[in-house]
Write an enzyme that holds these catalytic residues in place. Sequence first.
Site, PDB file in Angstrom:
ATOM      1  CB  SER A 148      58.703 -65.095 -11.218  1.00 46.75           C
ATOM      2  OG  SER A 148      59.670 -64.208 -10.685  1.00 46.75           O
ATOM      3  CE1 TYR A 161      58.385 -63.530  -7.388  1.00 46.71           C
ATOM      4  CE2 TYR A 161      56.199 -63.447  -6.429  1.00 46.71           C
ATOM      5  CZ  TYR A 161      57.036 -63.290  -7.508  1.00 46.71           C
ATOM      6  OH  TYR A 161      56.517 -62.898  -8.722  1.00 46.71           O
TER       7      TYR A 161
HETATM    8  P1  NAP Z   1      49.340 -57.932  -8.460  1.00 49.92           P
HETATM    9  O1  NAP Z   1      49.242 -56.639  -9.173  1.00 49.92           O
HETATM   10  O2  NAP Z   1      49.761 -57.957  -7.024  1.00 49.92           O
HETATM   11  O3  NAP Z   1      47.939 -58.748  -8.604  1.00 49.92           O
HETATM   12  C1  NAP Z   1      47.860 -60.006  -8.004  1.00 49.92           C
HETATM   13  C2  NAP Z   1      46.402 -60.418  -8.018  1.00 49.92           C
HETATM   14  O4  NAP Z   1      46.231 -61.646  -7.299  1.00 49.92           O
HETATM   15  C3  NAP Z   1      45.518 -59.388  -7.318  1.00 49.92           C
HETATM   16  O5  NAP Z   1      44.270 -59.284  -7.963  1.00 49.92           O
HETATM   17  C4  NAP Z   1      45.370 -60.011  -5.944  1.00 49.92           C
HETATM   18  O6  NAP Z   1      44.252 -59.566  -5.219  1.00 49.92           O
HETATM   19  C5  NAP Z   1      45.204 -61.462  -6.325  1.00 49.92           C
HETATM   20  N1  NAP Z   1      45.359 -62.369  -5.179  1.00 49.92           N
HETATM   21  C6  NAP Z   1      46.307 -62.328  -4.229  1.00 49.92           C
HETATM   22  N2  NAP Z   1      46.104 -63.312  -3.339  1.00 49.92           N
HETATM   23  C7  NAP Z   1      45.003 -63.993  -3.755  1.00 49.92           C
HETATM   24  C8  NAP Z   1      44.290 -65.129  -3.256  1.00 49.92           C
HETATM   25  N3  NAP Z   1      44.658 -65.752  -2.131  1.00 49.92           N
HETATM   26  N4  NAP Z   1      43.193 -65.550  -3.937  1.00 49.92           N
HETATM   27  C9  NAP Z   1      42.781 -64.897  -5.049  1.00 49.92           C
HETATM   28  N5  NAP Z   1      43.417 -63.816  -5.582  1.00 49.92           N
HETATM   29  C10 NAP Z   1      44.523 -63.386  -4.932  1.00 49.92           C
HETATM   30  O7  NAP Z   1      50.353 -58.883  -9.242  1.00 49.92           O
HETATM   31  P2  NAP Z   1      50.851 -58.815 -10.772  1.00 49.92           P
HETATM   32  O8  NAP Z   1      52.070 -57.985 -10.852  1.00 49.92           O
HETATM   33  O9  NAP Z   1      49.681 -58.519 -11.653  1.00 49.92           O
HETATM   34  O10 NAP Z   1      51.322 -60.332 -10.969  1.00 49.92           O
HETATM   35  C11 NAP Z   1      50.401 -61.335 -11.301  1.00 49.92           C
HETATM   36  C12 NAP Z   1      51.158 -62.662 -11.238  1.00 49.92           C
HETATM   37  O11 NAP Z   1      52.324 -62.596 -12.051  1.00 49.92           O
HETATM   38  C13 NAP Z   1      51.645 -62.991  -9.823  1.00 49.92           C
HETATM   39  O12 NAP Z   1      51.598 -64.393  -9.639  1.00 49.92           O
HETATM   40  C14 NAP Z   1      53.111 -62.528  -9.840  1.00 49.92           C
HETATM   41  O13 NAP Z   1      53.907 -63.245  -8.921  1.00 49.92           O
HETATM   42  C15 NAP Z   1      53.492 -62.847 -11.259  1.00 49.92           C
HETATM   43  N6  NAP Z   1      54.612 -62.053 -11.773  1.00 49.92           N
HETATM   44  C16 NAP Z   1      54.565 -60.688 -11.758  1.00 49.92           C
HETATM   45  C17 NAP Z   1      55.663 -59.976 -12.267  1.00 49.92           C
HETATM   46  C18 NAP Z   1      55.705 -58.475 -12.291  1.00 49.92           C
HETATM   47  O14 NAP Z   1      56.803 -57.930 -12.536  1.00 49.92           O
HETATM   48  N7  NAP Z   1      54.614 -57.768 -12.043  1.00 49.92           N
HETATM   49  C19 NAP Z   1      56.748 -60.650 -12.788  1.00 49.92           C
HETATM   50  C20 NAP Z   1      56.758 -62.041 -12.752  1.00 49.92           C
HETATM   51  C21 NAP Z   1      55.678 -62.724 -12.257  1.00 49.92           C
HETATM   52  P3  NAP Z   1      44.535 -58.726  -3.859  1.00 49.92           P
HETATM   53  O15 NAP Z   1      44.540 -57.286  -4.250  1.00 49.92           O
HETATM   54  O16 NAP Z   1      43.368 -59.055  -2.973  1.00 49.92           O
HETATM   55  O17 NAP Z   1      45.863 -59.164  -3.261  1.00 49.92           O
HETATM   56  C1  GCO Z   2      60.985 -58.337  -6.842  1.00 50.36           C
HETATM   57  C2  GCO Z   2      59.891 -58.331  -7.877  1.00 50.36           C
HETATM   58  C3  GCO Z   2      59.994 -59.570  -8.743  1.00 50.36           C
HETATM   59  C4  GCO Z   2      58.934 -59.488  -9.810  1.00 50.36           C
HETATM   60  C5  GCO Z   2      58.958 -60.658 -10.714  1.00 50.36           C
HETATM   61  C6  GCO Z   2      60.198 -60.732 -11.526  1.00 50.36           C
HETATM   62  O1  GCO Z   2      60.725 -57.890  -5.713  1.00 50.36           O
HETATM   63  O2  GCO Z   2      62.098 -58.758  -7.206  1.00 50.36           O
HETATM   64  O3  GCO Z   2      58.615 -58.230  -7.268  1.00 50.36           O
HETATM   65  O4  GCO Z   2      59.821 -60.704  -7.970  1.00 50.36           O
HETATM   66  O5  GCO Z   2      57.671 -59.419  -9.267  1.00 50.36           O
HETATM   67  O6  GCO Z   2      58.677 -61.857 -10.057  1.00 50.36           O
HETATM   68  O7  GCO Z   2      60.011 -61.712 -12.521  1.00 50.36           O
END
Ligand code: NAP
Ligand code: GCO
Length: 289
Positions: A148, A161
């Site tokens: 991230s 986080y």
């Molecule tokens: P999201 O929309 O919140 O989806 C997260 C997924 O993980 C959901 O299906 C969630 O299911 C599942 N999950 C949560 N806790 C779990 C557990 N204990 N066991 C199994 N599954 C679990 O997140 P996203 O935005 O797609 O992000 C996916 C990954 O990328 C995360 O690790 C996030 O930190 C990372 N990321 C996201 C961003 C961004 O901007 N979106 C940026 C950088 C990194 P539930 O609905 O049950 O919680």
């Molecule tokens: C926040 C966001 C970020 C993104 C992502 C950025 O609250 O700042 O959720 O943490 O999810 O991780 O790379």
Amino acid sequence: MAGIIDKFRLDGKVAWITGASYGLGLAYAQAMADVGAKIVFNDINQELVDRGLAEYAKIGIPAYGAVCDVTKEDQVQAFVKDVEEKVGTIDILVNNAGIIKRIPMTEMSVAQWNQVLDVDLTGPFICSKAVLPGMIAKGSGKIINACSMMSELGRETVSAYAAAKGGLKMLTKNICSEYGQYNIQCNAIGPGYIATPQTAPLREKQADGSMNPFDRFIRSKTPAQRWGKTEDLQGLAVFLASPASDFINGQVIYIDGGILAYIGQDPNNLDESKFAEQEEAEHVNVVDR
Ligand code: NAP
Ligand code: GCO
């Protein structure tokens, strides 16, 4: 004769994407299936697994899904055993499952801290530990972690986080160091700010219908002046899962529209009229949970 494009294919490979019922996990799975992978995914309850299976069926992807909480080692070990019996050795693990709690550190309970660290850091440890023996026996494997911006930067309210994602960067380097000798590559995707359910609260309009200040802030920090879309990350996920990246190991590759390279501009200088079209596209990507 095989061409370079064949190095980006995943035919016959079993790819496990954790937490892939929607969001980035679903996008990674779609992309990997598109180049031949067999998709395996888990989520924390049957309703979400069924939702994910329906999503995959809708787009014609035969997927194997089961309930498995990545923080519970017994569930993960049983899940991997089941997959190895029913589908095959797991060739690719994407440690995608993650949560975030946006709470000022002085107000965050230890239980809340631990919940974030359990999913975002211990979960990848547990899942990686479960698939490594099969990868070692097979003589190859790919582990891709979800890092991230917070693997490099901090911000208010996301202490747990950021600590987890910083730790995940080092776990990525350590798996590389310890298992690279078995032709296993462990790298990480470092997304910027992507339009998914996890970040939806940061884009929600204010009561008077005006733009969320954080939405404006992120656009001022991103040269592209937009949020990422889940499809923006699909190419990198396929690349890191494929033979094309066999000599890349221990790296975090940031896919952030330029955020980490840019000091940013005054949010008040942004021309909001340019956002109308982009905003429509982003809302299509945000799956209501
Ligand atoms: P999201 O929309 O919140 O989806 C997260 C997924 O993980 C959901 O299906 C969630 O299911 C599942 N999950 C949560 N806790 C779990 C557990 N204990 N066991 C199994 N599954 C679990 O997140 P996203 O935005 O797609 O992000 C996916 C990954 O990328 C995360 O690790 C996030 O930190 C990372 N990321 C996201 C961003 C961004 O901007 N979106 C940026 C950088 C990194 P539930 O609905 O049950 O919680
Ligand atoms: C926040 C966001 C970020 C993104 C992502 C950025 O609250 O700042 O959720 O943490 O999810 O991780 O790379």
